[in-house]
Enzyme design. Structure first.
Site, PDB file in Angstrom:
ATOM      1  N   HIS A 197      -0.431   2.288   4.118  1.00  0.00           N
ATOM      2  CA  HIS A 197       0.684   3.070   4.172  1.00  0.00           C
ATOM      3  C   HIS A 197       1.049   3.275   5.600  1.00  0.00           C
ATOM      4  O   HIS A 197       0.095   3.385   6.478  1.00  0.00           O
ATOM      5  CB  HIS A 197       0.439   4.415   3.699  1.00  0.00           C
ATOM      6  CG  HIS A 197       1.672   5.457   3.915  1.00  0.00           C
ATOM      7  ND1 HIS A 197       2.594   5.319   3.326  1.00  0.00           N
ATOM      8  CD2 HIS A 197       1.874   6.183   5.041  1.00  0.00           C
ATOM      9  CE1 HIS A 197       3.597   6.168   3.670  1.00  0.00           C
ATOM     10  NE2 HIS A 197       3.053   6.913   4.744  1.00  0.00           N
ATOM     11  N   LYS A 202      -5.554   2.679   2.551  1.00  0.00           N
ATOM     12  CA  LYS A 202      -5.289   3.020   0.967  1.00  0.00           C
ATOM     13  C   LYS A 202      -6.780   3.023   0.457  1.00  0.00           C
ATOM     14  O   LYS A 202      -7.734   2.145   0.971  1.00  0.00           O
ATOM     15  CB  LYS A 202      -4.279   2.651   0.493  1.00  0.00           C
ATOM     16  CG  LYS A 202      -2.777   3.136   0.720  1.00  0.00           C
ATOM     17  CD  LYS A 202      -2.018   2.746  -0.048  1.00  0.00           C
ATOM     18  CE  LYS A 202      -0.321   3.101   0.359  1.00  0.00           C
ATOM     19  NZ  LYS A 202       0.503   2.730  -0.781  1.00  0.00           N
ATOM     20  N   TYR A 208       3.513  12.598  -0.723  1.00  0.00           N
ATOM     21  CA  TYR A 208       4.605  11.510  -1.187  1.00  0.00           C
ATOM     22  C   TYR A 208       5.621  12.094  -1.990  1.00  0.00           C
ATOM     23  O   TYR A 208       6.406  11.886  -2.935  1.00  0.00           O
ATOM     24  CB  TYR A 208       3.566  10.754  -2.442  1.00  0.00           C
ATOM     25  CG  TYR A 208       2.959   9.491  -1.810  1.00  0.00           C
ATOM     26  CD1 TYR A 208       3.521   8.515  -1.093  1.00  0.00           C
ATOM     27  CD2 TYR A 208       1.556   9.356  -2.054  1.00  0.00           C
ATOM     28  CE1 TYR A 208       2.884   7.382  -0.375  1.00  0.00           C
ATOM     29  CE2 TYR A 208       0.861   8.279  -1.643  1.00  0.00           C
ATOM     30  CZ  TYR A 208       1.619   7.345  -0.854  1.00  0.00           C
ATOM     31  OH  TYR A 208       1.012   6.074  -0.285  1.00  0.00           O
TER      32      TYR A 208
END
Ligand code: CMP
Length: 143
Positions: free
Chosen positions: A115, A9, A49
């Site tokens: 992630h 990220k 997401y």
């Protein structure tokens, strides 16, 4: 061969942790089959997401993941989806065991370095969102 989608990220990129993360998965014995540094367009972040759309932190999550470049990757190997999740540690770094990526480098739940897909279904979905088939390499079957 099982494949998963992993992404360093923006906090991990900014803190120069790409090499550390890649090294851990390489040394474990997994194979890198795709990788790119990229800025995520807002629409792609919202789709990625999507399952968190109703959560109070959704806006913050999308703002953060689009705030700077991410290092998007596809890795392959036996049980890579579950094993990568173990190597990443708990979502909230305060609960992540020492020795895991989040346990060693993270502090807050929003800025948790990495992630990783949590199931075969999300791995297939996320690889498709971030990579075209021709961007993925094929390793020699002789090694
Ligand atoms: P990730 O594995 O990328 O999937 C969803 C992300 O939401 C998760 O990692 C966290 O970084 C983030 N997240 C979860 N809970 C919160 C929260 N309370 N506030 C901000 N971000 C959160």
């Amino acid at each position: 061969m099982e494949k998963t989608y992993l992404m360093v990220k923006p906090d991990g990129v900014q803190r120069n942790l790409i090499g550390e993360v890649v090294t851990r998965f390489e040394k474990k014995g997994f194979q890198l089959v795709g990788a790119k540094l990229m800025n995520i367009p807002r629409e792609l972040a919202e789709e990625h997401y999507g399952e968190h759309k109703e959560r109070p932190f959704f806006g913050e999550l999308v703002d953060f993941i689009t705030s700077g470049p991410v290092f998007a990757m596809v890795w392959q190997g036996e049980n890579v989806i579950a094993t990568a999740r173990q190597m990443m540690g708990a979502t909230n770094p305060k609960d992540a065991a020492p020795g895991t990526i989040r346990g060693d480098f993270g502090v807050t739940v929003g800025k948790n370095i990495i992630h990783g897909s949590d199931s075969p279904e999300s791995a297939a979905r996320e690889m498709g969102l971030f990579f075209k088939q021709e961007e993925l390499a094929e390793h020699s079957k002789l090694i």
